[in-house]
Design a protein around this motif. Sequence first.
Motif, PDB file in Angstrom:
ATOM      1  N   GLY A   1      32.467  88.877 -47.340  1.00  0.00           N
ATOM      2  CA  GLY A   1      31.173  88.319 -46.962  1.00  0.00           C
ATOM      3  C   GLY A   1      31.061  88.173 -45.454  1.00  0.00           C
ATOM      4  N   HIS A   2      30.661  86.988 -45.010  1.00  0.00           N
ATOM      5  CA  HIS A   2      30.410  86.818 -43.586  1.00  0.00           C
ATOM      6  C   HIS A   2      30.749  85.391 -43.154  1.00  0.00           C
ATOM      7  CE1 HIS A   2      26.771  84.430 -44.369  1.00  0.00           C
ATOM      8  NE2 HIS A   2      26.512  85.305 -45.345  1.00  0.00           N
ATOM      9  N   VAL A   3      30.888  85.223 -41.855  1.00  0.00           N
ATOM     10  CA  VAL A   3      31.047  83.924 -41.192  1.00  0.00           C
ATOM     11  C   VAL A   3      29.949  83.834 -40.148  1.00  0.00           C
ATOM     12  CG1 VAL A   3      32.514  82.497 -39.724  1.00  0.00           C
ATOM     13  CG2 VAL A   3      33.538  83.850 -41.576  1.00  0.00           C
ATOM     14  N   THR A   4      29.231  82.716 -40.140  1.00  0.00           N
ATOM     15  CA  THR A   4      28.076  82.569 -39.251  1.00  0.00           C
ATOM     16  C   THR A   4      28.242  81.329 -38.373  1.00  0.00           C
ATOM     17  OG1 THR A   4      26.627  83.616 -40.869  1.00  0.00           O
ATOM     18  CG2 THR A   4      25.573  82.332 -39.121  1.00  0.00           C
ATOM     19  N   LEU A   5      28.001  81.521 -37.076  1.00  0.00           N
ATOM     20  CA  LEU A   5      27.995  80.417 -36.119  1.00  0.00           C
ATOM     21  C   LEU A   5      26.572  80.239 -35.606  1.00  0.00           C
ATOM     22  CD1 LEU A   5      29.318  78.321 -34.221  1.00  0.00           C
ATOM     23  CD2 LEU A   5      29.801  80.198 -32.636  1.00  0.00           C
ATOM     24  N   ARG A   6      26.007  79.046 -35.828  1.00  0.00           N
ATOM     25  CA  ARG A   6      24.641  78.759 -35.390  1.00  0.00           C
ATOM     26  C   ARG A   6      24.667  77.642 -34.353  1.00  0.00           C
ATOM     27  NH1 ARG A   6      24.365  78.502 -40.936  1.00  0.00           N
ATOM     28  NH2 ARG A   6      23.459  80.312 -41.993  1.00  0.00           N
ATOM     29  N   LEU A   7      23.910  77.822 -33.283  1.00  0.00           N
ATOM     30  CA  LEU A   7      23.714  76.792 -32.268  1.00  0.00           C
ATOM     31  C   LEU A   7      22.225  76.492 -32.195  1.00  0.00           C
ATOM     32  CD1 LEU A   7      26.246  78.730 -31.162  1.00  0.00           C
ATOM     33  CD2 LEU A   7      26.204  76.997 -29.359  1.00  0.00           C
ATOM     34  N   LEU A   8      21.835  75.267 -32.549  1.00  0.00           N
ATOM     35  CA  LEU A   8      20.436  74.909 -32.687  1.00  0.00           C
ATOM     36  C   LEU A   8      20.104  73.714 -31.800  1.00  0.00           C
ATOM     37  CD1 LEU A   8      20.365  74.984 -36.600  1.00  0.00           C
ATOM     38  CD2 LEU A   8      19.723  76.847 -35.064  1.00  0.00           C
ATOM     39  N   LEU A   9      18.858  73.691 -31.322  1.00  0.00           N
ATOM     40  CA  LEU A   9      18.352  72.514 -30.621  1.00  0.00           C
ATOM     41  C   LEU A   9      17.715  71.608 -31.672  1.00  0.00           C
ATOM     42  CD1 LEU A   9      17.730  70.942 -28.065  1.00  0.00           C
ATOM     43  CD2 LEU A   9      15.640  72.298 -27.811  1.00  0.00           C
ATOM     44  N   ASN A  10      18.392  70.522 -32.000  1.00  0.00           N
ATOM     45  CA  ASN A  10      17.919  69.638 -33.061  1.00  0.00           C
ATOM     46  C   ASN A  10      16.702  68.834 -32.610  1.00  0.00           C
ATOM     47  OD1 ASN A  10      18.407  68.937 -35.784  1.00  0.00           O
ATOM     48  ND2 ASN A  10      19.105  66.924 -35.123  1.00  0.00           N
TER      49      ASN A  10
END
Length: 618
Positions: free
Chosen positions: A362-371
């Motif tokens: 499958g996959h590995v996802t890194l997300r960086l979000l402005l909350n």
Amino acid sequence: MAAENHRGLLIAMKNLHRYQPVALAGTLLILVCVIAFSLFKLEKEIDEFGLFTKDERYWNSTRVEMELLRLINQLNFFVITETDESRAAIDIRKEILWSRVNIITQGSTKELIEQIDQSSLETAYRLIGLLEKLDRDIASLTPNKAKHYSAQFEDFVALYMQASRTVASAISEVESTFAIKVQHNYRLMAMLLLLVLMIGSLFTWVNYRELRRNQRLAREAAAANQAKSEFLSNMSHEIRTPLNGIIGSLQLMRLEQLPPTLTPLIQDMNACSQNLLQLLNSILDLSRLQQQKLQLEYQAFSLHQAVEDVVRVVNGSIQSKKLQLNIRKDPALPSIIMGDHFRLQQVLINLLSNAAKFTSEGHVTLRLLLNRQLDEQHYEIKIEVSDTGIGISPEAQQQIFSPFTQADSSTTRRFGGSGLGLSLCKEIISSMGGEIGVRSQIGQGSTFWILLNVEVADSTAVITNMESAIPDVQATALVSASNHHQAKNSDSDRPALILVVEDNVINANLAGAILKKLGYQCEFAENGQIAFEMCQQQQYQLILMDCQMPVMDGLACTFKLRAESNLNQSTPIVALTANAMLEDQQRCIEVGMNAFIAKPVSIQRLQGVLEQYIAELK
């Protein structure tokens, strides 16, 4: 059963001890309420007694028998001398007597008489009737009538004298009873106050004993923490010392031309050594975080650059499992923020490595979000690491951030690991003032999330040489000794001379071999005393100083070299020690050392430090 009963008794006694102050405080409050009620009751009785004695004073002030005698005397005088003046005097005496009798038959004095002598009221009513009759006859009063009235009034004198004695006797009895009540109340108050004093003293003693107990427990806890710190420091030193020999030797071996059959073995040995070193560092970091001894940096850095460095570290392990790595960045994220980039990278590497470890496809996802934006300079950012791995049960999610804990024993056997990584991540994020958590379902992967409040920094304030959490480059990345230029002394063409102060023979030989590979000459001293004596005779371009040695340790030797005049008073001194705690680094700097290198030694790190300080001498 007996053991359970004994354990239950101990728990009950412990709970009783815990609630002792509460019980004493409750008892004290009840006693204070009782005293307040008793004082209120006593005040009420005093008021009632005051009203009673006031009525008695009213009774005495009437002096009915005296006014009767004055009226009788005036009537007798009228019998002898019938004049208008004597008639008017009778009328005045009659009015005065009438007013006195009215006091008896009205208000609180009437209530007093009703309680004491009901017949006195009846006598008063009869006297009023006689006074009304006299009032009607006053204008036509004759001496004979006056004599008749005098005789009638004389009958009332004896009655009122008896009533006065009855009232006085009743008042005296009430006063005696009241005095006894007051005496009893005062005794009760004294007893209650004494009891309050005793309970207050007991309460104070219990609190004092609890305070002393808490102080003793605090001292014991502090001593235990100190012992724990000393134990970890000593164990770190004892483990790093042989580990330094292993890793250093492996780095040197990888610089040599080895048979193809040995290369995989050397790589496996190096990987195992690095894993052991990482475990040791994790234990020390977790201990320092729990004791609030790990100082976080607060400086400007590029968030995007930090993430790119993290990706370079974990990309190899992800690609080796043929997983897809997705990076999602919110365009609104600030590019330069304030904080500790090294510790943030450490957390992200741990989360991404775990995601790769527990994901087979499958996959590995890194997300960086402005909350959300808190104000002009502060933002709340959210970082998520998702995978399509095995997932985590709800029960395991409750304890997964505890030290030495994994989802279950089967994953431990299958995937390995010490269970320190996530607990270390939680401690680091908590120290940064953030939050960390997880969402997961069995068989559907996991998402670890981080919430951090960050301050936006000026792009001109960003550090230029940002060290990342990437492990030191292995020895194979170094240029070989045959291609490396020899470090020259500024006074001649011979290599720079370095003094190695090390009591462990293996580590001393290893340091000598590394220095030789890097193109330096070296001499050895097995303790600080010998090193100090050698520094009196020979000037060195740099000194590598171990800290923990017999006879004279490295700290004392450094302090003595800096304090006393000698050939090496200003020579750069670099700590090369297995004491890797933060306080160890601070002590090294305080005594005058220029740099600190913790064992196991990275050849790249050592090479950089040597080139930096020896170049400054040229």
